[in-house]
Design an enzyme around this catalytic site. Structure first.
Site, PDB file in Angstrom:
ATOM      1  N   LEU A 176      35.181  13.955  -2.777  1.00 45.65           N
ATOM      2  CA  LEU A 176      35.248  12.577  -2.328  1.00 45.65           C
ATOM      3  C   LEU A 176      36.266  11.879  -3.214  1.00 45.65           C
ATOM      4  CD1 LEU A 176      34.175  10.245  -0.562  1.00 45.65           C
ATOM      5  CD2 LEU A 176      32.471   9.806  -2.337  1.00 45.65           C
ATOM      6  N   ALA A 177      37.410  11.534  -2.659  1.00 44.19           N
ATOM      7  CA  ALA A 177      38.527  11.021  -3.452  1.00 44.19           C
ATOM      8  C   ALA A 177      38.298   9.562  -3.848  1.00 44.19           C
ATOM      9  CB  ALA A 177      39.829  11.156  -2.664  1.00 44.19           C
ATOM     10  N   ASP A 180      40.857  11.308 -13.407  1.00 43.89           N
ATOM     11  CA  ASP A 180      40.144  11.113 -14.661  1.00 43.89           C
ATOM     12  C   ASP A 180      39.683  12.437 -15.255  1.00 43.89           C
ATOM     13  OD1 ASP A 180      38.532  11.242 -12.399  1.00 43.89           O
ATOM     14  OD2 ASP A 180      36.917  10.035 -13.254  1.00 43.89           O
ATOM     15  N   GLU A 195      32.608  10.595 -12.714  1.00 36.21           N
ATOM     16  CA  GLU A 195      33.638   9.690 -13.217  1.00 36.21           C
ATOM     17  C   GLU A 195      33.609   9.673 -14.740  1.00 36.21           C
ATOM     18  OE1 GLU A 195      35.092   5.015 -12.793  1.00 36.21           O
ATOM     19  OE2 GLU A 195      33.313   5.738 -11.730  1.00 36.21           O
ATOM     20  N   CYS A 217      31.022  14.163  -5.282  1.00 36.01           N
ATOM     21  CA  CYS A 217      31.702  15.399  -4.937  1.00 36.01           C
ATOM     22  C   CYS A 217      30.695  16.528  -5.061  1.00 36.01           C
ATOM     23  CB  CYS A 217      32.879  15.648  -5.873  1.00 36.01           C
ATOM     24  SG  CYS A 217      34.172  14.383  -5.822  1.00 36.01           S
TER      25      CYS A 217
END
Length: 218
Positions: A102-103, A151, A128, A52
């Site tokens: 960016l999923a 998250d 992440e 992302c």
């Protein structure tokens, strides 16, 4: 972007030359980077702190700079290639935040900026958090209410309980920017190794964060 931006300082967050006394919140398990911005203070010191792109603008004074969102919209467009799935922004008198996402985790409901229960905290994040499920379970047991499966939402609730010390609980590769509207503080942090980059530019009126240096100098 601000017309005088090219005259300021561009830096990548780095652990070099940082002493622990500069970071009273440094946990024994935290060796990453964090930069805490206090209201009305021009702080330029270097601090120890899926793809992302995140960005944010923090103005030292409310009456200076762009208040239309033009800065953050320009930055978010410049990093659009990092996140093709979604874009989000937040604009206030003092702070602007943006993300090109960016999923990966909670694809359909993890839009950012993320907020806590009362909307007093906002966050944009890249990367992440590996231990987010265990952290979420513990936080739910304490009464925290989650809006998404992201998250990065665990960081908001950890921060509610622990403040900047919440960094010690995070395992993963990440960069994030958190705005605490209740105290007027902004926190920018990245993972221990620096897998997820975070650059900043500063002049006399503002400090700007972005995942890519090229977006800052455009």
């Amino acid at each position: 972007m601000h017309p005088g931006m090219h005259t300021g300082r561009h830096r990548k967050m780095s652990e070099s030359g940082v002493k622990s006394r500069d970071l009273p919140f440094k946990g024994k398990n935290w060796n990453g980077l964090a930069l805490q911005l206090l209201p009305g203070k021009n702080q330029s010191r270097k601090c120890e702190f899926n793809m992302c792109g995140i960005c944010a603008v923090y103005r030292y004074h409310r009456d200076e700079g762009d208040q239309t969102g033009a800065w953050i919209n320009s930055l978010t467009r410049a990093i659009a290639h990092r996140g093709p799935d979604d874009q989000g922004t937040y604009v206030s008198e003092k702070v602007q935040m943006g993300i090109s996402r960016l999923a990966i985790v909670d694809v359909h409901h993890g839009q950012q900026p993320l907020t806590n229960e009362d909307g007093g905290l906002l966050l944009v994040g890249n990367g992440e958090i590996y231990n987010h499920q265990a952290l979420r379970e513990s936080l739910v047991q304490k009464g925290h209410q989650f809006r998404t499966g992201s998250d990065f939402e665990v960081i908001l609730h950890l921060y509610e309980d622990e403040g900047i010390s919440c960094l010690s609980s995070l395992a993963g590769m990440f960069a994030f920017i958190l705005w605490d509207a209740r105290t007027g503080q902004m926190i920018a942090a990245r993972d221990r190794i620096g897998i997820k980059p975070l650059y900043y530019y500063e002049n006399d009126t503002s400090i700007v964060f972005c995942s890519e240096l090229t977006a800052l100098i455009k």
